[in-house]
Write a protein that holds these residues in place. Structure first.
Motif, PDB file in Angstrom:
ATOM      1  N   ILE A   1       0.845  -1.202   0.000  1.00 49.10           N
ATOM      2  CA  ILE A   1       0.000   0.000   0.000  1.00 49.10           C
ATOM      3  C   ILE A   1       0.875   1.244   0.000  1.00 49.10           C
ATOM      4  O   ILE A   1       0.615   2.212  -0.728  1.00 49.10           O
ATOM      5  CB  ILE A   1      -0.952  -0.023   1.216  1.00 49.10           C
TER       6      ILE A   1
ATOM      7  N   GLN B   1      -5.574  -3.009  -2.450  1.00 47.72           N
ATOM      8  CA  GLN B   1      -6.473  -3.275  -1.333  1.00 47.72           C
ATOM      9  C   GLN B   1      -6.281  -4.708  -0.849  1.00 47.72           C
ATOM     10  O   GLN B   1      -6.448  -5.659  -1.617  1.00 47.72           O
ATOM     11  CB  GLN B   1      -7.938  -3.061  -1.771  1.00 47.72           C
TER      12      GLN B   1
ATOM     13  N   ASP C   1      -4.991   1.244  -7.462  1.00 51.54           N
ATOM     14  CA  ASP C   1      -4.840   1.198  -6.009  1.00 51.54           C
ATOM     15  C   ASP C   1      -4.478  -0.227  -5.573  1.00 51.54           C
ATOM     16  O   ASP C   1      -4.353  -1.141  -6.398  1.00 51.54           O
ATOM     17  CB  ASP C   1      -6.116   1.682  -5.316  1.00 51.54           C
TER      18      ASP C   1
END
Length: 700
Positions: free
Chosen positions: A358, A608, A606
């Motif tokens: 992340i 996750q 992104d």
């Protein structure tokens, strides 16, 4: 032409008649008084030159120019000078302007006087941001400086992904086993400290002397510090560098950052604990200089320059001591002895891995991610196989104990001590486990002989790099010969050899779980944030050793043939014939194709972490999702694979599965299976036909 003439002379000198004539000529010049006049004239001529001819061993103590580590014929250039920067980069900039180069990989960035300014100078030459990555070795608590670059070359990722396949529960048993087998009780901290002192006092002694003179001159120029002696300054600097927790700081005309001050303070505090020479005011002086701030000094520019030159020495000391010495002395788990790694870091949870990814997506989405380079200590698949030993420390210990007994007749005795010693022998067994060919070769004498040649060369290098029993400058040829006899005796396939049979049987237990772990590693490399780097030969199983073994010619025709064969192959066929590496090649081809079709997903998507539902082996499943616009991706791979596949069968995952993001329509990229309207997908379903899974939206 001079080189050709020298080679010709060397070849002719092998003729006994020519050699005798040369001996007579030299004897005439070096003989009785008066006949050495020619040599004396030559000596006077050489003494008037700007250089000094010397035996290469002299450089370790007396060289006065900056080298590339301890390689005498690679002199450092002052790239911080604008005219030198322009001259040395003219060719590269020309290629970039012509569109021949799309990115730059900057090796050894820490060797520069001011890396931040260098990166800025590169960026200033381009109208648009240019892809630049730097080779920067980061400690586990260190952050990449915010230079105008895309990121690092990926050594941090090498060890982050490796940690996912190392079982933390094995740390205690593996530590006790290592101490019992080798008789060594020192910690890795102790090994690094001793290695740094050895490098500073022997291999880089001249660099330390030059640095100490700079610090000493600085102290002599002020009345409050003029009583520090040169010897005291040298000893104090050795203690500070030996305690330095990172390769270097980045103090510059822009000042010292918070991280710089913290690392300097740590090193000074540790040096105080070991300082045996009375008062510690000399360490206070060194600390102020390293921070680039010596209040009241008459020449602050000298203070800053000395601090910046210190930074160019601490890095090479760390590199030579940590990677090229300590890694060849401490072998608790050889997989952890990797460039950019730390043998003290034993495993990582999925949650910790997700946290790092992340952060990578947020801070360095275009950094390089790799699992092998020209400098890594072993092939990416050999490293993963060795990692599996952490899951089976007791079984591994029993094997090693048995092998020590089987092979004791091959050991020699040098100066009253065994050769190889137990530490080197433990290194040897781990090396064999990592490098043993998939499918086994114990009945194939030419193949075993070829492996023996590679391992013998590796052991010679390892012994010299360790600098305990031998070394590059002054090799202990008797000890090295004993090690070579041991290697060739143990790997003798000309007769029935119970050790080879037992080794092959043991590696056979590891081979398939290790291969599945390697496939999982490859999937992660190709799907986490960053630009994936594939080292030559890594398209298929890579069980190579350190250079030059990892730079052997690559069989490109074989890869082309297998690419054609896997074009229409079913997953079951790939799994059945996994030994030749076609599974790995299939994953590489498939995921590179996906990256090409959906570049935004991998450069800007992104990251996750996905929930793993409770069930049997739930701690062995790592899953995450990536999303960019309408593009969606789910990755689910197994880790700690030995316990999953122990006994050779498929694992019974029970109720273990992953919770997938909505909407829940997915297609398995490797098998074509579809999962429609699902909130949860069971691990048993994911791995029904192929051992790793990547899910995408059906229309992607």
């Amino acid at each position: 032409r001079a080189l050709a003439l020298r080679r010709g002379l060397a070849e002719r000198a092998r003729d006994p008649a020519v050699a005798a004539a040369l001996d007579r000529a030299l004897a005439a010049y070096a003989g009785t008084a008066g006949r050495g006049a020619s040599f004396r004239r030559l000596h006077r001529l050489l003494e008037t030159q700007a250089y000094r001819i010397a035996d290469w061993h002299v450089a370790a103590e007396e060289i006065n120019y900056r080298r590339f580590f301890n390689i005498n014929d690679l002199a450092g250039l002052r790239i911080e000078l604008p005219e030198l920067f322009d001259a040395t980069h003219r060719f590269v900039f020309g290629m970039i302007e012509r569109g021949e180069v799309e990115g730059l990989r900057i090796d050894h960035i820490d060797g520069l006087f001011d890396p931040a300014r260098y990166c800025a100078a590169l960026a200033e030459r381009f109208a648009e941001p240019f892809f630049v990555v730097v080779e920067k070795i980061l400690a586990r608590y260190e952050r990449l400086p915010e230079w105008p670059i895309a990121g690092s070359t990926g050594y941090d990722f090498v060890n982050q992904v490796l940690a996912l396949f190392v079982d933390p529960a094995g740390e205690g048993p593996m530590t006790r086993l290592y101490r019992r087998v080798t008789g060594r009780g020192e910690s890795f901290d102790d090994v690094v400290y001793a290695s740094k002192k050895r490098i500073m006092q022997v291999n880089l002694s001249s660099e330390m002397n030059v640095l100490a003179r700079r610090f000493h001159r600085l102290s002599m120029s002020e009345r409050r510090t003029r009583d520090f002696t040169f010897k005291g300054m040298l000893s104090a600097l050795e203690e500070v560098i030996a305690a330095f927790p990172v390769y270097r700081t980045y103090v510059s005309p822009r000042g010292a950052g918070a991280d710089d001050r913290r690392y300097i303070a740590w090193a000074i505090a540790q040096a105080r604990k070991r300082w045996q020479s009375g008062g510690t005011t000399i360490l206070d002086f060194i600390q102020r200089v390293l921070e680039g701030e010596l209040p009241g000094h008459s020449r602050p520019e000298d203070v800053l320059r000395t601090a910046m030159q210190f930074q160019q020495v601490s890095g090479p000391v760390m590199a030579k001591a940590f990677e090229d010495t300590a890694f060849y002395r401490y072998f608790r788990l050889l997989a952890l002895n990797e460039v950019g790694g730390d043998p003290r870091r034993f495993g990582m949870s999925c949650a910790a891995f997700h946290h790092l990814m992340i952060e990578r997506a947020r801070s360095w989405p275009r950094a390089m991610v790799t699992t092998a380079t020209h400098d890594t200590k072993r092939g990416e698949d050999a490293r993963l196989r060795l990692a599996l030993l952490s899951e089976m420390p007791r079984d591994w210990g029993r094997r090693v104990t048995h092998w020590l007994r089987l092979n004791r007749r091959h050991r020699s005795e040098i100066d009253g001590a065994p050769a190889p010693d137990r530490n080197a022998e433990y290194l040897f067994y781990q090396t064999l486990v990592g490098a043993w060919p998939i499918g086994g070769v114990e009945a194939d004498r030419p193949a075993v002989d070829a492996l023996a040649e590679r391992v013998a060369a590796y052991m010679e290098k390892a012994v010299r790099e360790g600098k305990e029993q031998s070394g590059w400058s002054y090799p202990n040829l008797d000890y090295e010969a004993a090690v070579q006899r041991f290697v060739r005796g143990v790997l003798d396939a000309s007769r029935p050899n119970p050790f080879l049979a037992d080794l092959a049987q043991f590696v056979g237990l590891l081979a398939r779980p290790a291969a599945i772990a390697s496939l999982a590693q490859l999937v992660l490399k190709l799907t986490v944030p960053g630009v994936a780097d594939i080292y030559q030969g890594g398209e298929m199983w890579d069980l190579s050793l350190v250079d030059p073994d990892n730079r052997r010619p690559v069989d490109w025709p074989l890869r082309r043939r297998l690419l054609a064969e896997i074009a229409d192959a079913a997953p079951a066929e790939l799994c059945t014939n996994w030994q030749d590496g076609r599974e790995k090649l299939f994953i590489l081809k498939t995921l590179l194709g996906l990256r090409r079709r959906h570049p935004g997903l991998f450069t800007a998507g992104d990251y996750q972490a996905l929930e793993v539902t409770a069930g049997r082996y739930s701690e062995h499943l790592c899953a995450f999702a990536r999303r960019h616009g309408d593009d969606r991706l789910v990755v689910a791979v197994p880790h700690l694979a030995y316990r999953l596949h122990e006994g050779g069968g498929r694992p019974d995952w029970g109720t273990t599965g992953i919770v997938v993001p909505a909407p829940g329509d997915w297609r398995n990229l490797f098998t074509g299976e579809r999962f429609a309207g699902r909130e949860r997908i069971g691990a048993g379903e994911l791995y029904r036909e192929f051992p790793v899974a990547v899910l995408i939206a059906p229309d992607q």
